[in-house]
Design a protein around this motif. Structure first.
Motif, mmCIF file in Angstrom:
data_model
loop_
_atom_site.group_PDB
_atom_site.id
_atom_site.type_symbol
_atom_site.label_atom_id
_atom_site.label_comp_id
_atom_site.label_asym_id
_atom_site.label_seq_id
_atom_site.Cartn_x
_atom_site.Cartn_y
_atom_site.Cartn_z
ATOM 1 N N ALA A 4 4.653 16.801 0.481
ATOM 2 C CA ALA A 4 4.837 15.248 0.759
ATOM 3 C C ALA A 4 4.809 14.396 -0.415
ATOM 4 C CB ALA A 4 3.628 14.880 1.732
ATOM 5 N N LEU A 5 4.050 14.888 -1.437
ATOM 6 C CA LEU A 5 4.126 14.076 -2.702
ATOM 7 C C LEU A 5 5.502 14.018 -3.621
ATOM 8 C CD1 LEU A 5 0.390 14.991 -3.792
ATOM 9 C CD2 LEU A 5 1.133 12.651 -3.169
ATOM 10 N N ARG A 6 5.685 15.385 -3.406
ATOM 11 C CA ARG A 6 6.938 15.653 -4.255
ATOM 12 C C ARG A 6 8.337 15.013 -3.671
ATOM 13 N NH1 ARG A 6 6.836 21.028 -4.144
ATOM 14 N NH2 ARG A 6 8.200 21.068 -2.268
ATOM 15 N N ASP A 7 8.301 15.011 -2.227
ATOM 16 C CA ASP A 7 9.498 14.440 -1.710
ATOM 17 C C ASP A 7 9.526 12.675 -1.474
ATOM 18 O OD1 ASP A 7 9.902 16.985 -0.820
ATOM 19 O OD2 ASP A 7 9.598 16.601 1.463
ATOM 20 N N ALA B 224 -10.095 12.013 -1.533
ATOM 21 C CA ALA B 224 -10.691 10.586 -1.595
ATOM 22 C C ALA B 224 -11.742 10.543 -2.569
ATOM 23 C CB ALA B 224 -11.155 10.227 -0.295
ATOM 24 N N TRP B 225 -12.659 11.591 -2.538
ATOM 25 C CA TRP B 225 -13.717 11.522 -3.293
ATOM 26 C C TRP B 225 -13.266 11.817 -4.829
ATOM 27 C CZ3 TRP B 225 -15.654 15.645 -6.444
ATOM 28 C CH2 TRP B 225 -16.923 15.523 -7.172
ATOM 29 N N SER B 226 -12.271 12.833 -5.183
ATOM 30 C CA SER B 226 -11.892 13.279 -6.386
ATOM 31 C C SER B 226 -11.078 12.241 -6.846
ATOM 32 C CB SER B 226 -11.177 14.733 -6.281
ATOM 33 O OG SER B 226 -10.105 14.447 -5.877
ATOM 34 N N LEU B 227 -10.342 11.616 -6.356
ATOM 35 C CA LEU B 227 -9.513 10.348 -6.784
ATOM 36 C C LEU B 227 -10.223 8.938 -6.872
ATOM 37 C CD1 LEU B 227 -6.198 11.386 -4.652
ATOM 38 C CD2 LEU B 227 -6.591 11.500 -7.184
ATOM 39 N N SER B 228 -11.433 8.910 -6.142
ATOM 40 C CA SER B 228 -12.025 7.422 -5.987
ATOM 41 C C SER B 228 -11.300 6.451 -5.135
ATOM 42 C CB SER B 228 -12.525 6.812 -7.238
ATOM 43 O OG SER B 228 -13.347 7.981 -8.034
ATOM 44 N N LYS B 229 -10.418 6.830 -4.306
ATOM 45 C CA LYS B 229 -9.664 6.054 -3.299
ATOM 46 C C LYS B 229 -10.327 5.994 -1.937
ATOM 47 C CE LYS B 229 -6.341 5.923 -6.337
ATOM 48 N NZ LYS B 229 -5.154 5.864 -6.737
ATOM 49 N N SER C 185 0.803 -1.247 0.054
ATOM 50 C CA SER C 185 0.210 0.069 -0.150
ATOM 51 C C SER C 185 0.827 1.129 -0.011
ATOM 52 C CB SER C 185 -0.703 -0.071 1.264
ATOM 53 O OG SER C 185 -0.199 0.269 2.653
ATOM 54 N N LEU C 186 0.444 2.375 -0.333
ATOM 55 C CA LEU C 186 1.181 3.626 -0.484
ATOM 56 C C LEU C 186 -0.054 4.487 -0.043
ATOM 57 C CD1 LEU C 186 3.886 4.465 -1.437
ATOM 58 C CD2 LEU C 186 2.633 5.227 -3.559
ATOM 59 N N ILE C 187 0.185 5.097 1.251
ATOM 60 C CA ILE C 187 -1.168 5.794 1.978
ATOM 61 C C ILE C 187 -0.360 7.184 2.139
ATOM 62 C CG2 ILE C 187 -2.529 5.952 4.041
ATOM 63 C CD1 ILE C 187 -2.749 3.138 4.180
ATOM 64 N N LEU C 188 -1.479 8.110 1.685
ATOM 65 C CA LEU C 188 -1.255 9.463 1.945
ATOM 66 C C LEU C 188 -1.984 9.728 3.295
ATOM 67 C CD1 LEU C 188 -0.647 12.723 1.316
ATOM 68 C CD2 LEU C 188 -2.844 12.623 0.142
ATOM 69 N N VAL D 87 6.256 10.652 -5.909
ATOM 70 C CA VAL D 87 4.768 10.042 -6.118
ATOM 71 C C VAL D 87 4.020 11.066 -6.737
ATOM 72 C CG1 VAL D 87 5.326 7.821 -4.964
ATOM 73 C CG2 VAL D 87 3.874 9.945 -4.064
ATOM 74 N N THR D 88 2.861 10.413 -7.446
ATOM 75 C CA THR D 88 1.874 11.467 -7.766
ATOM 76 C C THR D 88 0.478 11.146 -7.097
ATOM 77 O OG1 THR D 88 0.918 10.208 -9.850
ATOM 78 C CG2 THR D 88 2.731 11.781 -10.071
ATOM 79 N N LEU D 89 -0.545 11.988 -7.146
ATOM 80 C CA LEU D 89 -1.929 11.614 -6.435
ATOM 81 C C LEU D 89 -2.250 10.326 -7.054
ATOM 82 C CD1 LEU D 89 -3.706 14.849 -6.037
ATOM 83 C CD2 LEU D 89 -2.976 13.221 -4.202
#
Ligand code: KG4
Ligand code: ZN
Length: 362
Positions: A69-72, A106-111, A8-11, A75-77
């Protein structure tokens, strides 16, 4: 016991108090990035967190912090498995910013969306590792059942932990949190805000005499697993300024203390505060035979004397000590994302009705 971890890769998102934080954690333990925007400068002049200022600062910081956090992590969303947020306990206006951001993502990414208890996440912080670091020893399966200790600016409590997500509180402070006591004593000694780290430094100077002042070590009832710090804090106030007259006025200012007295008072306070924690842990372990580890977290677990005393305590009782690195003692989002992995494995997901709660569930 939690099932074997799946990839898993969790934000993770954390905004419960005065740190805006986001992190990416892989497989529940590898911290790919952890970004913390502290608001300490904004609250320093008030010597405490001002809730309205905190919420506004979170609203300004949340997007750039998530982007960092994504940049470091590189990864991307689109790479994210799930979005996790600390939704309890904390300042309601602060929590709401993180919850709103997590829901929107979560809603916009459907995650999947995962709700995490901030205090339980503190207990998980010592089980995280940086990329390239060896996996924690013992492995997670051999860590539980465990005892938990959270010592922060808002919380001081002991827990029985069956797994990362099955946690029951055994005792808690009946008045001030340990970090609050450090901050208030630091204010009496005019050491700035937040005062915990400054007090730790002063108390740790090689010449400090930690027995110069005879301060009370709180025991409460003979079997109590609760904590109390207000008596100790008042004892420090009286040691610094004398016993107040009937009209509440003090005989002298704390500024009248010599540098040596100030240092010795800081050291005596730190000794009494740490000893009261170790005393209660001794009681807890007596009634919880068979625990394999002591999981510690929260801002005060950065304290040098507490860390040394916990090492000695764990060695004496033959249990493993999980103590986070200093960067993960304070509020951070890596602990949120790490613990969220176990909620994900257990199918414990939130939905878009998720709310923020000022108090904890356990
Ligand atoms: O966990 P945290 O970042 O925020 C809360 O959830 O409360 O903890 C902040 C608290 C503050 O009271 C701060 O003074 C204290 O942790 N603290 C320390 C040390 N570093 C931070 N207290 C004692 N010694 C330290 N080295
Ligand atoms: Zn905290």
């Amino acid at each position: 016991m939690t099932a074997r971890p799946q990839p898993s890769l969790i934000l993770g998102i954390e905004t419960s108090c005065d740190e805006t934080a986001a992190a990416i954690v892989r497989d529940g333990d590898v911290v790919m990035s952890s970004v913390i925007a502290s608001q300490h400068d904004l609250h320093a002049e008030f010597r405490g967190v001002v809730p309205e200022i905190a919420s506004r600062a979170h609203a300004e910081q949340i997007t750039p912090v998530i982007q960092a956090a994504l940049r470091d992590a590189g990864v991307t969303l689109g790479d994210i498995t799930a979005v996790a947020v600390g939704n309890r306990p904390g300042l309601i206006g602060s929590l709401l910013v993180g919850v709103a951001a997590a829901k929107a993502l979560a809603w916009s990414l459907s995650k999947p969306l995962i709700a995490v208890d901030h205090v339980h996440a503190h207990l998980y912080a010592g089980l995280l590792r940086m990329p390239g670091e060896a996996a924690p020893s013992p492995p997670l399966d051999a860590t539980y059942p465990a005892l938990g200790l959270v010592v922060s600016g808002g919380h001081t409590a002991v827990y029985s932990c069956e797994s990362p997500t099955r946690i029951a509180r055994l005792g808690a402070t009946i008045d001030d949190a340990m970090g609050e006591a450090f901050d208030k004593v630091a204010a009496i000694l005019d050491l700035g805000y937040p005062g915990g780290p400054a007090l730790d430094r002063l108390a740790s100077s090689p010449d400090a005499n930690d027995r110069a002042f005879d301060l009370p070590i709180s025991r409460l009832g003979r079997e109590s697993l609760n904590f109390s710090f207000s008596g100790l804090k008042t004892a420090v106030l009286y040691a610094a300024r004398g016993v107040p007259a009937r009209d509440g006025s003090f005989p002298r200012e704390a500024a009248a203390l010599s540098d040596d007295q100030r240092r010795d008072l800081a050291a005596s306070f730190q000794r009494a505060a740490v000893e009261s924690i170790i005393l209660k842990l001794g009681r807890v372990i007596e009634s919880n035979a068979g625990v394999r580890a002591l999981l510690v977290g929260g801002g005060v677990s950065a304290n040098s004397r507490l860390r040394a005393s916990l090492e000695a305590f764990a060695a004496k009782h033959g249990i493993h000590l999980s103590l986070p690195p200093l960067s993960l003692c304070v509020d951070n989002a890596a602990m949120i994302a790490g613990l969220a992995h176990h909620h994900l494995l257990g199918g414990d997901l939130a939905d878009l009705h998720l709310q923020a709660h000022p108090t904890t569930s356990a």
